[in-house]
Design a protein around this motif. Structure first.
Motif, PDB file in Angstrom:
ATOM      1  N   ILE A 186       4.483   2.135   2.141  1.00 52.91           N
ATOM      2  CA  ILE A 186       5.713   2.624   1.504  1.00 52.91           C
ATOM      3  C   ILE A 186       6.130   3.973   2.098  1.00 52.91           C
ATOM      4  O   ILE A 186       7.317   4.191   2.376  1.00 52.91           O
ATOM      5  CB  ILE A 186       5.525   2.718  -0.028  1.00 52.91           C
ATOM      6  N   ASP A 187       5.177   4.872   2.321  1.00 50.12           N
ATOM      7  CA  ASP A 187       5.496   6.174   2.919  1.00 50.12           C
ATOM      8  C   ASP A 187       6.042   6.022   4.334  1.00 50.12           C
ATOM      9  O   ASP A 187       7.010   6.698   4.712  1.00 50.12           O
ATOM     10  CB  ASP A 187       4.257   7.079   2.942  1.00 50.12           C
ATOM     11  N   ALA A 188       5.427   5.148   5.122  1.00 49.73           N
ATOM     12  CA  ALA A 188       5.895   4.935   6.498  1.00 49.73           C
ATOM     13  C   ALA A 188       7.316   4.371   6.493  1.00 49.73           C
ATOM     14  O   ALA A 188       8.168   4.808   7.284  1.00 49.73           O
ATOM     15  CB  ALA A 188       4.953   3.994   7.231  1.00 49.73           C
ATOM     16  N   ASP A 232      14.543   7.468   6.197  1.00 53.00           N
ATOM     17  CA  ASP A 232      15.129   8.815   6.188  1.00 53.00           C
ATOM     18  C   ASP A 232      15.572   9.234   7.589  1.00 53.00           C
ATOM     19  O   ASP A 232      16.662   9.790   7.766  1.00 53.00           O
ATOM     20  CB  ASP A 232      14.131   9.841   5.637  1.00 53.00           C
ATOM     21  N   ARG A 281       9.565   4.701   4.098  1.00 52.25           N
ATOM     22  CA  ARG A 281      10.472   5.727   3.574  1.00 52.25           C
ATOM     23  C   ARG A 281      10.823   6.743   4.656  1.00 52.25           C
ATOM     24  O   ARG A 281      11.992   7.112   4.825  1.00 52.25           O
ATOM     25  CB  ARG A 281       9.841   6.439   2.383  1.00 52.25           C
ATOM     26  N   SER A 282       9.829   7.177   5.429  1.00 54.99           N
ATOM     27  CA  SER A 282      10.108   8.179   6.465  1.00 54.99           C
ATOM     28  C   SER A 282      10.997   7.591   7.569  1.00 54.99           C
ATOM     29  O   SER A 282      11.885   8.271   8.076  1.00 54.99           O
ATOM     30  CB  SER A 282       8.815   8.741   7.043  1.00 54.99           C
ATOM     31  N   GLN A 283      10.795   6.324   7.928  1.00 55.04           N
ATOM     32  CA  GLN A 283      11.659   5.696   8.937  1.00 55.04           C
ATOM     33  C   GLN A 283      13.089   5.540   8.418  1.00 55.04           C
ATOM     34  O   GLN A 283      14.050   5.737   9.160  1.00 55.04           O
ATOM     35  CB  GLN A 283      11.110   4.328   9.336  1.00 55.04           C
ATOM     36  N   THR A 334       0.846  -1.197   0.000  1.00 58.48           N
ATOM     37  CA  THR A 334       0.000   0.000   0.000  1.00 58.48           C
ATOM     38  C   THR A 334       0.885   1.252   0.000  1.00 58.48           C
ATOM     39  O   THR A 334       2.008   1.227   0.504  1.00 58.48           O
ATOM     40  CB  THR A 334      -0.915   0.030   1.245  1.00 58.48           C
ATOM     41  N   PRO A 335       0.380   2.347  -0.548  1.00 63.26           N
ATOM     42  CA  PRO A 335       1.155   3.594  -0.532  1.00 63.26           C
ATOM     43  C   PRO A 335       1.459   4.071   0.892  1.00 63.26           C
ATOM     44  O   PRO A 335       2.523   4.630   1.140  1.00 63.26           O
ATOM     45  CB  PRO A 335       0.256   4.601  -1.257  1.00 63.26           C
ATOM     46  N   GLU A 336       0.551   3.833   1.832  1.00 65.40           N
ATOM     47  CA  GLU A 336       0.778   4.228   3.226  1.00 65.40           C
ATOM     48  C   GLU A 336       1.949   3.466   3.820  1.00 65.40           C
ATOM     49  O   GLU A 336       2.765   4.027   4.564  1.00 65.40           O
ATOM     50  CB  GLU A 336      -0.480   3.990   4.075  1.00 65.40           C
TER      51      GLU A 336
END
Length: 185
Positions: free
Chosen positions: A105-107, A113, A109-111, A101-103
Motif C-alpha cells: 500500500i505504501d509503495a 503521489d 501510494r508513493s507512486q 500488505t502495508p508495504e
C-alpha cells in the motif's frame, strides 16, 4: 510464457504474456468481473506499477514489460470525478486484494503521489506556455506602413565576379584544369 495474477482472497490465475497489453487487460477485466469503464493496471509483488493505462500504443506486447513466472497484482486506478476540478487527478492505486500488505500500500501510494505531482507540473508548464503564446499574439508587430523609412535608397548588392562568366559550354575536347577538375592531369 506465462505469469500469475493474484486478486481477491488469495485467488490466482495464469496469463499468457505473449499478447498485446490491450488484450491482456481485457482478459483480466473479464476474468475478475470488472466493468469495462474501470481503469486497471498491474503491479509486481514489491508494488511497482507497470503503468499500462498510460501506454499510447496499446498494441505493445506484454512480454516486453512482464517477467515470466512472476506474480502480479491487479490494481484499480482511481481518478477524480468527471466534471470536477480533479477529474484527471490520480487519487489512488488500489490493489484488488482482500488483505494487501502495508508495504504494498505504501509503495502504491508513493507512486500515485509522484504521478500526480508530475501531472500537475506538466499542467503548469502547459498553462505557462499558453500565457506566453497569448502574450506574444497580443503584442503589436509593426506593419509595412510602420516600417522605418531610410533617408537613402536601398540598392541590391553586386554579385561577385567569377572566372567563367560565359553561358556557352566549354569547347568539346577541352577540359577545365585546376582545383575544380575532377580528373587528373
Amino acid at each position: 510464457m506465462f505469469a500469475y495474477i493474484k486478486h481477491g482472497d488469495n485467488q490466482q490465475f495464469l496469463i499468457n504474456m505473449n499478447c498485446c497489453v490491450f488484450q491482456l487487460l481485457y482478459y483480466i477485466r473479464n476474468k475478475v468481473g470488472l466493468p469495462k469503464t474501470d481503469t486497471i493496471d498491474l503491479c509486481d509483488e514489491s508494488g511497482t506499477m507497470k503503468l499500462f493505462f498510460l501506454m499510447k500504443p496499446p498494441g505493445e506486447y506484454a512480454i516486453k514489460f512482464l517477467t515470466a513466472r512472476n506474480t502480479y497484482y491487479i490494481c484499480r486506478v482511481k481518478r477524480g470525478s468527471p466534471g470536477t476540478r480533479l477529474q484527471n487527478a490520480y487519487l489512488a492505486f488500489v490493489p484488488l486484494l482482500k488483505t494487501p500488505t502495508p508495504e504494498l500500500i505504501d509503495a502504491l501510494r508513493s507512486q500515485c503521489d509522484m504521478l500526480e505531482k508530475s501531472r500537475l507540473k506538466t499542467l503548469k508548464m502547459q498553462e505557462a506556455a499558453q500565457k506566453v503564446a497569448s502574450a506574444e499574439s497580443s503584442m503589436k508587430l509593426p506593419t509595412i506602413s510602420q516600417a522605418p523609412q531610410y533617408p537613402f535608397p536601398v540598392l541590391p548588392l553586386p554579385l561577385p565576379a567569377t572566372t567563367h562568366t560565359s553561358t556557352q559550354p566549354l569547347e568539346s575536347g577541352k577540359r577545365k584544369k585546376g582545383r575544380d577538375s575532377c580528373q587528373g592531369p
